[in-house]
Motif scaffolding. Structure first.
Motif, mmCIF file in Angstrom:
data_model
loop_
_atom_site.group_PDB
_atom_site.id
_atom_site.type_symbol
_atom_site.label_atom_id
_atom_site.label_comp_id
_atom_site.label_asym_id
_atom_site.label_seq_id
_atom_site.Cartn_x
_atom_site.Cartn_y
_atom_site.Cartn_z
ATOM 1 N N LYS A 51 3.218 -11.867 -39.618
ATOM 2 C CA LYS A 51 3.905 -11.569 -39.873
ATOM 3 C C LYS A 51 5.692 -11.843 -39.189
ATOM 4 C CE LYS A 51 2.548 -7.837 -42.107
ATOM 5 N NZ LYS A 51 2.974 -6.234 -42.738
ATOM 6 N N LYS A 52 5.574 -11.965 -38.185
ATOM 7 C CA LYS A 52 6.385 -12.943 -37.265
ATOM 8 C C LYS A 52 7.024 -14.793 -37.605
ATOM 9 C CE LYS A 52 6.377 -10.507 -32.267
ATOM 10 N NZ LYS A 52 5.985 -10.786 -31.327
ATOM 11 N N PHE A 53 6.105 -15.046 -38.012
ATOM 12 C CA PHE A 53 5.911 -16.129 -38.576
ATOM 13 C C PHE A 53 5.737 -16.293 -40.112
ATOM 14 C CE2 PHE A 53 4.387 -16.612 -34.206
ATOM 15 C CZ PHE A 53 5.109 -16.948 -33.634
ATOM 16 N N TYR A 54 5.353 -15.342 -40.931
ATOM 17 C CA TYR A 54 4.665 -15.531 -42.274
ATOM 18 C C TYR A 54 5.659 -15.151 -42.867
ATOM 19 C CZ TYR A 54 1.580 -19.439 -39.446
ATOM 20 O OH TYR A 54 0.732 -20.634 -39.810
ATOM 21 N N SER A 55 5.801 -15.188 -44.408
ATOM 22 C CA SER A 55 6.154 -13.790 -45.301
ATOM 23 C C SER A 55 4.940 -13.106 -45.780
ATOM 24 C CB SER A 55 6.721 -14.887 -46.238
ATOM 25 O OG SER A 55 5.875 -14.923 -47.118
ATOM 26 N N ASP A 56 4.899 -12.206 -46.090
ATOM 27 C CA ASP A 56 4.372 -11.018 -46.547
ATOM 28 C C ASP A 56 3.346 -12.292 -47.710
ATOM 29 O OD1 ASP A 56 4.657 -8.996 -45.532
ATOM 30 O OD2 ASP A 56 5.502 -8.348 -46.976
ATOM 31 N N THR A 57 4.268 -12.441 -48.855
ATOM 32 C CA THR A 57 4.114 -14.150 -49.992
ATOM 33 C C THR A 57 2.962 -14.881 -49.295
ATOM 34 O OG1 THR A 57 5.893 -13.672 -51.571
ATOM 35 C CG2 THR A 57 5.078 -15.582 -51.491
ATOM 36 N N GLN A 58 3.043 -15.042 -48.386
ATOM 37 C CA GLN A 58 2.873 -17.079 -47.911
ATOM 38 C C GLN A 58 1.414 -16.007 -47.398
ATOM 39 O OE1 GLN A 58 5.295 -17.766 -44.786
ATOM 40 N NE2 GLN A 58 4.998 -19.973 -45.428
ATOM 41 N N LEU A 59 1.300 -14.478 -46.655
ATOM 42 C CA LEU A 59 -0.392 -14.130 -46.509
ATOM 43 C C LEU A 59 -1.069 -13.592 -47.227
ATOM 44 C CD1 LEU A 59 1.094 -12.154 -43.066
ATOM 45 C CD2 LEU A 59 -1.000 -14.510 -43.013
ATOM 46 N N LEU A 60 -0.132 -13.241 -49.057
ATOM 47 C CA LEU A 60 -1.154 -12.864 -49.630
ATOM 48 C C LEU A 60 -2.000 -13.993 -50.233
ATOM 49 C CD1 LEU A 60 1.464 -10.392 -51.064
ATOM 50 C CD2 LEU A 60 -1.583 -9.843 -50.531
ATOM 51 N N GLU A 61 -1.048 -15.404 -50.292
ATOM 52 C CA GLU A 61 -1.331 -16.817 -50.915
ATOM 53 C C GLU A 61 -2.914 -16.828 -50.317
ATOM 54 O OE1 GLU A 61 1.643 -19.018 -50.888
ATOM 55 O OE2 GLU A 61 2.570 -17.932 -52.338
ATOM 56 N N LEU A 62 -2.906 -17.294 -48.245
ATOM 57 C CA LEU A 62 -3.690 -17.177 -48.040
ATOM 58 C C LEU A 62 -4.976 -15.872 -47.985
ATOM 59 C CD1 LEU A 62 -5.055 -18.883 -45.475
ATOM 60 C CD2 LEU A 62 -3.873 -16.756 -44.200
ATOM 61 N N LEU A 63 -4.591 -15.092 -47.938
ATOM 62 C CA LEU A 63 -6.170 -14.095 -48.449
ATOM 63 C C LEU A 63 -6.640 -14.535 -50.087
ATOM 64 C CD1 LEU A 63 -4.899 -10.503 -47.400
ATOM 65 C CD2 LEU A 63 -6.393 -12.082 -45.909
ATOM 66 N N ALA A 64 -5.826 -14.934 -51.379
ATOM 67 C CA ALA A 64 -6.207 -15.446 -52.109
ATOM 68 C C ALA A 64 -7.164 -16.600 -52.104
ATOM 69 C CB ALA A 64 -4.928 -15.391 -53.137
ATOM 70 N N VAL A 65 -6.702 -17.514 -51.271
ATOM 71 C CA VAL A 65 -7.576 -18.579 -51.258
ATOM 72 C C VAL A 65 -8.836 -18.203 -50.561
ATOM 73 C CG1 VAL A 65 -7.868 -20.993 -50.099
ATOM 74 C CG2 VAL A 65 -5.657 -20.053 -51.494
ATOM 75 N N ILE A 66 -8.618 -17.783 -49.177
ATOM 76 C CA ILE A 66 -9.741 -17.034 -48.581
ATOM 77 C C ILE A 66 -10.928 -16.547 -49.307
ATOM 78 C CG2 ILE A 66 -10.854 -15.753 -47.110
ATOM 79 C CD1 ILE A 66 -8.912 -15.933 -45.107
ATOM 80 N N ASN A 67 -10.279 -15.428 -50.454
ATOM 81 C CA ASN A 67 -11.850 -14.410 -51.068
ATOM 82 C C ASN A 67 -12.083 -15.727 -52.072
ATOM 83 O OD1 ASN A 67 -11.809 -12.648 -50.286
ATOM 84 N ND2 ASN A 67 -8.980 -12.396 -50.124
ATOM 85 N N LEU A 68 -10.885 -16.294 -52.854
ATOM 86 C CA LEU A 68 -11.633 -17.326 -53.491
ATOM 87 C C LEU A 68 -12.464 -18.535 -53.699
ATOM 88 C CD1 LEU A 68 -11.343 -18.369 -56.827
ATOM 89 C CD2 LEU A 68 -9.360 -20.382 -55.473
#
Length: 90
Positions: A51-68
């Motif tokens: 979270k020092k480098f990435y926003s919550d929104t960016q992390l949620l997008e990342l998790l969405a892609v991984i899970n997709l």
């Protein structure tokens, strides 16, 4: 993110050992590697570092892609389409 679903984690490990990666990218690749294989090992400290480098929104997008991609893998596996979807020559 490599297709380490098939048991070949060589690419993931090569990326994690890369010396020229910025800290934020190294943290991100480590997070992806751990999240996919052993998510219970992730700690609050790991997330706080990200979270020092990435926003919550960016992390949620990342998790969405991984899970997709994980769901694509499960579908390919359940339909026994590995040969059809293989990236390697026969």
């Amino acid at each position: 993110m490599s297709m380490s679903y098939v048991g070949d984690e060589t690419l993931n490990q090569k990326v994690l050992r890369e010396k020229e990666l910025e800290e934020k990218d190294r943290l991100l690749f480590r997070f992806i590697d751990v999240y996919r294989v052993r998510p219970r090992e992730l700690t609050d400290a790991d997330m706080n570092q990200l979270k020092k480098f990435y926003s919550d929104t960016q992390l949620l997008e990342l998790l969405a892609v991984i899970n997709l991609f994980d769901q694509f893998h499960k579908m390919i596996f359940s339909l026994d389409l590995y040969d059809f979807c293989s990236l390697q020559g026969k």
